[in-house]
Design an enzyme around this catalytic site. Structure first.
Site, short mmCIF file in Angstrom:
data_model
loop_
_atom_site.label_atom_id
_atom_site.label_comp_id
_atom_site.label_asym_id
_atom_site.label_seq_id
_atom_site.Cartn_x
_atom_site.Cartn_y
_atom_site.Cartn_z
N SER A 122 0.82 -1.22 0.00
CA SER A 122 0.00 0.00 0.00
C SER A 122 0.84 1.26 0.00
O SER A 122 0.32 2.35 -0.21
CB SER A 122 -0.84 0.06 1.28
OG SER A 122 -1.77 -0.96 1.31
N HIS A 124 -0.98 -2.57 -7.18
CA HIS A 124 -1.74 -2.21 -5.98
C HIS A 124 -3.24 -2.29 -6.23
O HIS A 124 -3.85 -1.38 -6.80
CB HIS A 124 -1.32 -0.79 -5.54
CG HIS A 124 -1.95 -0.35 -4.27
ND1 HIS A 124 -2.24 0.96 -4.00
CD2 HIS A 124 -2.35 -1.04 -3.19
CE1 HIS A 124 -2.80 1.06 -2.81
NE2 HIS A 124 -2.88 -0.15 -2.30
N GLU A 183 -3.42 0.29 -9.19
CA GLU A 183 -2.29 1.20 -9.44
C GLU A 183 -1.08 0.36 -9.83
O GLU A 183 -0.78 -0.63 -9.17
CB GLU A 183 -1.93 1.97 -8.17
CG GLU A 183 -2.80 3.17 -7.88
CD GLU A 183 -2.35 3.89 -6.61
OE1 GLU A 183 -1.90 5.03 -6.72
OE2 GLU A 183 -2.45 3.32 -5.51
N ASN A 236 -3.44 6.15 -1.73
CA ASN A 236 -3.22 6.23 -0.28
C ASN A 236 -2.55 7.53 0.15
O ASN A 236 -2.66 7.93 1.31
CB ASN A 236 -2.42 5.02 0.20
CG ASN A 236 -3.29 3.77 0.20
OD1 ASN A 236 -4.52 3.88 0.23
ND2 ASN A 236 -2.67 2.62 0.13
#
Ligand SMILES: CC(=O)CC(=O)SCCNC(=O)CCNC(=O)[C@H](O)C(C)(C)COP(=O)(O)OP(=O)(O)OC[C@H]1O[C@@H](n2cnc3c(N)ncnc32)[C@H](O)[C@@H]1OP(=O)(O)O
Ligand SMILES: NC(=O)C1=CN([C@@H]2O[C@H](COP(=O)(O)OP(=O)(O)OC[C@H]3O[C@@H](n4cnc5c(N)ncnc54)[C@H](OP(=O)(O)O)[C@@H]3O)[C@@H](O)[C@H]2O)C=CC1
Length: 297
Positions: free
Chosen positions: A125, A146, A158, A196
């Site tokens: 992450s 991701h 991602e 994130n």
């Protein structure tokens, strides 16, 4: 850039059978790939298979997939309690705990057993893909992939190139992402990437809002659901992600960008220290042990 003769991916190993690992195994198997799913915790493996079975059944009941797809996908997933399967896979997707030392140890054990051409992807992450890649024997065939939680539903993946990631690795994983029915988005390799970098400071701020007494758990979640049209309130979402993951991401942002605006809220630290990690352990900002979730503050 178009690249000819992309590496073929037929068989995928997934390492870590927690909430992300089981979702990744689910979507890969549903898209027709053979999957080996492994975890250090044998109980996690049987729990993961039950969860995948339940989620596939739910998709079949809602006509998102057919019952034949459900049965066939489940058959494509084999669980493994050791790494003997690694010479059979074209790609490993690492989805173990968000801890750099844990991931480095996994790559040190996994890479020597892989076919030299196999690609290694991490579902981290937040951790630097370049740094993780540098601990392996194949930084050119290493990439960040991701997925978002819950994997069967969320459209985005991602894709993060490390400094040494080869174009053909990127294109092969991009093509796989599309075959999984997802939308790939490239993100540069900086702490926590795109989603994130934006989402976790918002969640951390929600925890500060609670810590400073601006609102209760219920008020904060209601405010953001009804006031900003978020599908889940930020504290409910934090519980869903896992408070350990949220804290780990904030710590990577704080250390990596050296800016006090990313300071993890002390209340988030306290919940993690208590082992109140959210939904996966039945307690976080809500207590999930009863019929309906009850706020813990
Ligand atoms: C931390 C990181 O590194 C990155 C991240 O992932 S950050 C987290 C990103 N994720 C989010 O922000 C999720 C925010 N939440 C949502 O979008 C929604 O609440 C949600 C999609 C999870 C659920 O939506 P909802 O409408 O409230 O739930 P619900 O009506 O129960 O379910 C909707 C559908 O999802 C399915 N579903 C719900 N949870 C599921 C799960 N865990 N797995 C698989 N399917 C699930 C349901 O079966 C249902 O299917 P149908 O539409 O076919 O009926
Ligand atoms: N939660 C989320 O919303 C998202 C998480 N991610 C990332 O995905 C990864 C996994 O997260 P998540 O699924 O939430 O975490 P979970 O805690 O649900 O699952 C992690 C699993 O990995 C296992 N594990 C730990 N060490 C090893 C090892 N050496 N070998 C194999 N398995 C191991 C854990 O076992 P045990 O419990 O016994 O330690 C656990 O079963 C993390 O990198 C996280 O940042 C990415 C997107 C979203």
């Amino acid at each position: 850039m178009s690249v000819d003769n992309l590496p073929e991916i037929n068989t995928i190993g997934v390492i870590g059978a927690g909430q992300m690992g089981n979702g990744i195994a689910h979507v890969c198997a549903l898209a027709g790939y053979d999957v080996y799913l492994t975890d250090i915790n044998e109980e996690a493996l049987s729990k993961a298979l039950n969860t995948i079975d339940g989620n596939l059944a739910r998709q079949a009941a809602r006509n998102v997939i057919s019952e034949e797809d459900h049965v066939a996908a489940l058959k494509r997933i084999k669980t493994a309690s050791n790494y003997d399967f690694l010479d059979k896979v074209d790609l490993v997707i690492e989805a173990a705990t968000e801890n750099e030392q844990v991931k480095r140890k996994i790559f040190a054990e996994v890479c020597p057993k892989l076919n030299p051409e196999a690609i290694v992807a991490t579902n981290t992450s937040s951790i630097s893909v370049t740094r993780l890649a540098s601990t392996t024997d194949r930084p050119e065939r290493f990439i960040g992939m991701h997925f978002m939680n819950p994997v069967p539903l969320m459209k985005l993946v991602e894709l993060i190139r490390g400094i040494a990631t080869e174009e053909r690795t990127f294109q092969a994983i991009r093509e796989l992402t599309v075959r999984l029915g997802k939308t790939p988005t490239p993100a540069e390799d900086f702490p926590a990437f795109i989603v994130n970098r934006i989402l976790l400071p918002m969640i951390n701020e929600a925890v500060y809002t609670l810590y400073e007494g601006v609102g209760t758990v219920e008020a904060i979640d209601t405010a953001m659901k009804l006031g900003a049209n978020h599908p889940m309130g930020p504290l409910e979402l934090a519980d869903f992600i896992g408070l350990d993951v949220c804290l780990a991401v904030m710590q990577v942002l704080y250390d990596g960008l050296a800016d006090s605006k990313y300071r993890p809220c002390p209340l988030l630290v306290k919940y993690v220290e208590a082992g109140w990690l959210g939904k996966k352990v039945q307690r976080g900002f809500y207590d999930y042990r009863g019929e309906v979730p009850v706020p813990t503050r």
